[in-house]
Design a protein around this motif. Structure first.
Motif, PDB file in Angstrom:
ATOM      1  N   SER A 247      -3.429  40.673  13.578  1.00 45.52           N
ATOM      2  CA  SER A 247      -3.959  39.364  13.978  1.00 45.52           C
ATOM      3  C   SER A 247      -3.218  38.817  15.199  1.00 45.52           C
ATOM      4  O   SER A 247      -3.820  38.161  16.057  1.00 45.52           O
ATOM      5  CB  SER A 247      -3.873  38.370  12.814  1.00 45.52           C
ATOM      6  OG  SER A 247      -2.538  38.229  12.359  1.00 45.52           O
ATOM      7  N   PHE A 248      -1.908  39.081  15.300  1.00 47.77           N
ATOM      8  CA  PHE A 248      -1.153  38.639  16.474  1.00 47.77           C
ATOM      9  C   PHE A 248      -1.650  39.364  17.727  1.00 47.77           C
ATOM     10  O   PHE A 248      -1.777  38.748  18.796  1.00 47.77           O
ATOM     11  CB  PHE A 248       0.345  38.904  16.278  1.00 47.77           C
ATOM     12  CG  PHE A 248       1.027  37.951  15.343  1.00 47.77           C
ATOM     13  CD1 PHE A 248       1.479  36.721  15.787  1.00 47.77           C
ATOM     14  CD2 PHE A 248       1.211  38.282  14.011  1.00 47.77           C
ATOM     15  CE1 PHE A 248       2.113  35.836  14.923  1.00 47.77           C
ATOM     16  CE2 PHE A 248       1.839  37.408  13.134  1.00 47.77           C
ATOM     17  CZ  PHE A 248       2.290  36.176  13.581  1.00 47.77           C
ATOM     18  N   PHE A 249      -1.936  40.652  17.585  1.00 48.94           N
ATOM     19  CA  PHE A 249      -2.420  41.406  18.741  1.00 48.94           C
ATOM     20  C   PHE A 249      -3.830  40.968  19.142  1.00 48.94           C
ATOM     21  O   PHE A 249      -4.135  40.874  20.332  1.00 48.94           O
ATOM     22  CB  PHE A 249      -2.391  42.905  18.433  1.00 48.94           C
ATOM     23  CG  PHE A 249      -1.047  43.531  18.638  1.00 48.94           C
ATOM     24  CD1 PHE A 249      -0.713  44.107  19.847  1.00 48.94           C
ATOM     25  CD2 PHE A 249      -0.112  43.525  17.624  1.00 48.94           C
ATOM     26  CE1 PHE A 249       0.531  44.672  20.051  1.00 48.94           C
ATOM     27  CE2 PHE A 249       1.139  44.087  17.811  1.00 48.94           C
ATOM     28  CZ  PHE A 249       1.480  44.668  19.029  1.00 48.94           C
ATOM     29  N   GLU A 255      -6.368  35.732  24.353  1.00 45.95           N
ATOM     30  CA  GLU A 255      -5.796  34.873  25.397  1.00 45.95           C
ATOM     31  C   GLU A 255      -5.665  35.623  26.717  1.00 45.95           C
ATOM     32  O   GLU A 255      -5.943  35.067  27.799  1.00 45.95           O
ATOM     33  CB  GLU A 255      -4.427  34.352  24.948  1.00 45.95           C
ATOM     34  CG  GLU A 255      -4.463  33.442  23.736  1.00 45.95           C
ATOM     35  CD  GLU A 255      -5.346  32.228  23.957  1.00 45.95           C
ATOM     36  OE1 GLU A 255      -5.313  31.658  25.075  1.00 45.95           O
ATOM     37  OE2 GLU A 255      -6.081  31.844  23.025  1.00 45.95           O
ATOM     38  N   ALA A 256      -5.272  36.889  26.644  1.00 44.52           N
ATOM     39  CA  ALA A 256      -5.133  37.680  27.872  1.00 44.52           C
ATOM     40  C   ALA A 256      -6.490  37.938  28.522  1.00 44.52           C
ATOM     41  O   ALA A 256      -6.603  37.970  29.759  1.00 44.52           O
ATOM     42  CB  ALA A 256      -4.432  38.998  27.561  1.00 44.52           C
ATOM     43  N   LEU A 405       3.099  37.134  25.564  1.00 42.03           N
ATOM     44  CA  LEU A 405       2.641  36.315  24.441  1.00 42.03           C
ATOM     45  C   LEU A 405       3.243  36.778  23.120  1.00 42.03           C
ATOM     46  O   LEU A 405       3.580  35.957  22.258  1.00 42.03           O
ATOM     47  CB  LEU A 405       1.113  36.357  24.356  1.00 42.03           C
ATOM     48  CG  LEU A 405       0.350  35.702  25.513  1.00 42.03           C
ATOM     49  CD1 LEU A 405      -1.140  35.954  25.377  1.00 42.03           C
ATOM     50  CD2 LEU A 405       0.643  34.203  25.561  1.00 42.03           C
ATOM     51  N   LEU A 406       3.389  38.088  22.950  1.00 43.91           N
ATOM     52  CA  LEU A 406       3.945  38.605  21.698  1.00 43.91           C
ATOM     53  C   LEU A 406       5.451  38.378  21.608  1.00 43.91           C
ATOM     54  O   LEU A 406       5.982  38.179  20.505  1.00 43.91           O
ATOM     55  CB  LEU A 406       3.637  40.095  21.564  1.00 43.91           C
ATOM     56  CG  LEU A 406       2.160  40.456  21.319  1.00 43.91           C
ATOM     57  CD1 LEU A 406       1.956  41.956  21.399  1.00 43.91           C
ATOM     58  CD2 LEU A 406       1.689  39.939  19.960  1.00 43.91           C
ATOM     59  N   GLU A 407       6.139  38.406  22.727  1.00 43.67           N
ATOM     60  CA  GLU A 407       7.584  38.180  22.703  1.00 43.67           C
ATOM     61  C   GLU A 407       7.943  36.708  22.617  1.00 43.67           C
ATOM     62  O   GLU A 407       9.097  36.364  22.348  1.00 43.67           O
ATOM     63  CB  GLU A 407       8.223  38.814  23.941  1.00 43.67           C
ATOM     64  CG  GLU A 407       8.162  40.336  23.912  1.00 43.67           C
ATOM     65  CD  GLU A 407       8.851  41.001  25.075  1.00 43.67           C
ATOM     66  OE1 GLU A 407       9.168  42.196  24.967  1.00 43.67           O
ATOM     67  OE2 GLU A 407       9.077  40.321  26.099  1.00 43.67           O
ATOM     68  N   ASP A 408       6.941  35.838  22.802  1.00 46.50           N
ATOM     69  CA  ASP A 408       7.127  34.390  22.628  1.00 46.50           C
ATOM     70  C   ASP A 408       5.828  33.829  22.047  1.00 46.50           C
ATOM     71  O   ASP A 408       5.019  33.231  22.754  1.00 46.50           O
ATOM     72  CB  ASP A 408       7.466  33.726  23.966  1.00 46.50           C
ATOM     73  CG  ASP A 408       7.870  32.264  23.803  1.00 46.50           C
ATOM     74  OD1 ASP A 408       7.917  31.793  22.648  1.00 46.50           O
ATOM     75  OD2 ASP A 408       8.117  31.597  24.830  1.00 46.50           O
ATOM     76  N   LEU A 413       0.088  29.299  20.886  1.00 42.93           N
ATOM     77  CA  LEU A 413      -0.242  28.007  20.300  1.00 42.93           C
ATOM     78  C   LEU A 413      -0.316  26.923  21.370  1.00 42.93           C
ATOM     79  O   LEU A 413      -1.200  26.056  21.346  1.00 42.93           O
ATOM     80  CB  LEU A 413       0.806  27.630  19.249  1.00 42.93           C
ATOM     81  CG  LEU A 413       0.654  26.270  18.567  1.00 42.93           C
ATOM     82  CD1 LEU A 413      -0.645  26.221  17.768  1.00 42.93           C
ATOM     83  CD2 LEU A 413       1.852  25.988  17.663  1.00 42.93           C
ATOM     84  N   LEU A 414       0.598  27.000  22.352  1.00 44.26           N
ATOM     85  CA  LEU A 414       0.670  25.966  23.389  1.00 44.26           C
ATOM     86  C   LEU A 414      -0.233  26.273  24.581  1.00 44.26           C
ATOM     87  O   LEU A 414      -0.379  25.419  25.469  1.00 44.26           O
ATOM     88  CB  LEU A 414       2.119  25.842  23.868  1.00 44.26           C
ATOM     89  CG  LEU A 414       3.146  25.450  22.788  1.00 44.26           C
ATOM     90  CD1 LEU A 414       4.555  25.486  23.357  1.00 44.26           C
ATOM     91  CD2 LEU A 414       2.835  24.072  22.220  1.00 44.26           C
ATOM     92  N   ASP A 415      -0.809  27.504  24.623  1.00 47.70           N
ATOM     93  CA  ASP A 415      -1.679  27.919  25.718  1.00 47.70           C
ATOM     94  C   ASP A 415      -0.949  27.826  27.051  1.00 47.70           C
ATOM     95  O   ASP A 415      -1.435  27.241  28.016  1.00 47.70           O
ATOM     96  CB  ASP A 415      -2.959  27.076  25.752  1.00 47.70           C
ATOM     97  CG  ASP A 415      -4.023  27.674  26.669  1.00 47.70           C
ATOM     98  OD1 ASP A 415      -3.929  28.888  26.945  1.00 47.70           O
ATOM     99  OD2 ASP A 415      -4.918  26.934  27.113  1.00 47.70           O
ATOM    100  N   VAL A 416       0.259  28.419  27.113  1.00 40.34           N
ATOM    101  CA  VAL A 416       1.051  28.421  28.355  1.00 40.34           C
ATOM    102  C   VAL A 416       1.450  29.855  28.688  1.00 40.34           C
ATOM    103  O   VAL A 416       1.429  30.734  27.837  1.00 40.34           O
ATOM    104  CB  VAL A 416       2.306  27.539  28.234  1.00 40.34           C
ATOM    105  CG1 VAL A 416       1.899  26.092  28.067  1.00 40.34           C
ATOM    106  CG2 VAL A 416       3.194  27.987  27.078  1.00 40.34           C
TER     107      VAL A 416
END
Length: 416
Positions: A247-249, A255-256, A405-408, A413-416
């Motif tokens: 799910s994280f991937f 997002e990517a 995104l995976l390392e942070d 969640l913050l869309d940054v």
């Protein structure tokens, strides 16, 4: 009343199917919703059920015959069971109740294993499943079918003791009691299933029609592992499903893809089609082969929605219950070879998509962090892409975005 039994209406992407198994014989009575026949397409196995209580009066198509969309494959005689057949109907109802009571057991049985068990008339309650969640695999059934009857092993052992000489005893040059081993090398030729043939066709098509290239990176999975460990219990209590890595991937890919829309596009003739949605295909291994069910509109899902759907896909794939709708579409695919121990690979495109992400095994490795050596759980990532549509800059930027995104994970969640 006679009812025509027809093959389901296939979508445009499916031309035909094959009759794999008739579960009911001609003249056999059945109750409403009993499975009559299985039809295998190049995507899924479809079940055709009895429309009413009655009897299968005719089989127009035999096992192994090809069928077209909506083609008549048999005839069904719908009728109320008379008093002469009251006992038979009662037995059928009892069987149906028993079948319902064993629904959970059947859900742990793959289609291939069920077919072999039926052919060999094996009792499923005697078979111990070694698959995921106790699932009974084809190998379990084959192993059970080849086990010797109880007592045979002991008898063979005693016989072996009689055959084997004691220490110092001489061995006769010719002993008829000793086993004779054949030097014959066995070969077995079987036809490809439609799914395997379609997989082969699409893989060759991808190699021939696309300018495929693969770029690599690696990601530190420590932040995601810590997040899972911290919230696993609360997540499972709240949503009734475990929090996995996939799910994280999926979330990171969504997002990517938003930030790199060309990766989410496809080539149609001389046109480039940009998709304003993210339909993520998740490659799942099954007894029939590799299938890719699709998380439609994944951009609208949270992590819990993704985990529930991915788990559902996995269960359906093992049972052969995936629908054509669940297998159709997709703008991007994720393949996880890490579950089998793969450390690095170059995944092949899933046409007409322009890219596919390959996940791999998480392995502790020494890494240089701020001038010091630390042992971190690392995973290699591989992105295969169609160079006709994507330049190296776009592909590498996409993969770096996933890594970031995976390392942070808070960035998602913050869309940054």
């Amino acid at each position: 009343m006679t009812i025509e039994i027809k093959a389901p209406v296939f979508p445009e992407s499916v031309a035909e199917g094959v009759i794999t198994t008739w579960h009911k014989k001609q003249g056999e009575t059945c109750v409403r919703d009993d499975v009559l026949v299985d039809i295998e397409t190049d995507k899924v196995v479809l079940e055709v059920v009895a429309p009413e209580d009655g009897m299968l009066s005719d089989q127009v198509k035999n096992e192994g015959d090809e069928v077209l969309s909506g083609e008549v494959i048999g005839h069904f005689e719908a009728k109320a069971v008379s008093s002469d057949h009251s006992t038979e109907k009662t037995d059928n109802r009892a069987l149906q109740i028993e079948k319902d009571s064993r629904k959970n057991e059947e859900s742990l049985l793959s289609p291939a294993a069920r077919k072999i068990a039926e052919e060999q008339q094996l009792d499923l309650s005697d078979i111990e499943g070694t698959g995921k969640n106790g699932r009974i695999t084809k190998e379990d059934v084959l192993r059970h079918g080849t086990l010797p009857p109880e007592g045979t092993v002991a008898a063979d052992s005693r016989k072996a003791e009689k055959i084997l000489p004691t220490a110092g005893a001489s061995i006769s040059p010719v002993d008829s009691t000793l086993p004779v081993f054949s030097s014959e090398r066995i070969e077995k030729r079987v036809p490809m299933t439609r799914l395997r043939a379609k997989i082969a066709e699409r893989l060759v098509q991808a190699q021939h029609n696309a300018a495929m290239l693969t770029t690599f990176n690696e990601v530190n999975m420590k932040p995601v592992k810590e997040l899972r460990a911290r919230y696993q219990s609360d997540f499972e209590k709240r949503h009734g499903v475990r929090l996995g890595f996939m799910s994280f991937f999926v979330k990171a890919c969504v997002e990517a893809l938003k930030r790199n829309p060309a990766v989410n596009a496809s080539i149609d003739g001389n046109d480039i089609v940009y998709h304003g949605y993210q339909d993520i295909g998740v490659a799942v291994s099954s007894d029939r082969g590799l299938v890719v069910p699709v998380l439609h509109s994944a951009e609208q899902m949270n992590l819990a929605d993704m985990e529930v759907k991915i788990r559902e896909f996995g269960d359906k794939a093992q049972q052969g219950k995936l629908t054509i709708e669940e297998m159709t579409g997709g703008t991007f695919t994720i393949s996880n070879g890490g579950v089998f121990g793969s450390l690095l690979s170059t995944p092949i495109l899933n046409p007409p998509q322009s890219a596919i992400l390959g996940m791999h095994k998480i392995q502790d490795r020494p890494m240089a962090v701020d001038g010091k050596i630390e042992i971190l759980p690392m995973m290699y990532l591989a992105l295969s892409y169609d160079h006709r549509l994507l330049d190296g800059k776009e592909a590498v930027s996409f993969l770096v975005t996933i890594k970031t995104l995976l390392e942070d994970p808070a960035r998602m969640l913050l869309d940054v």
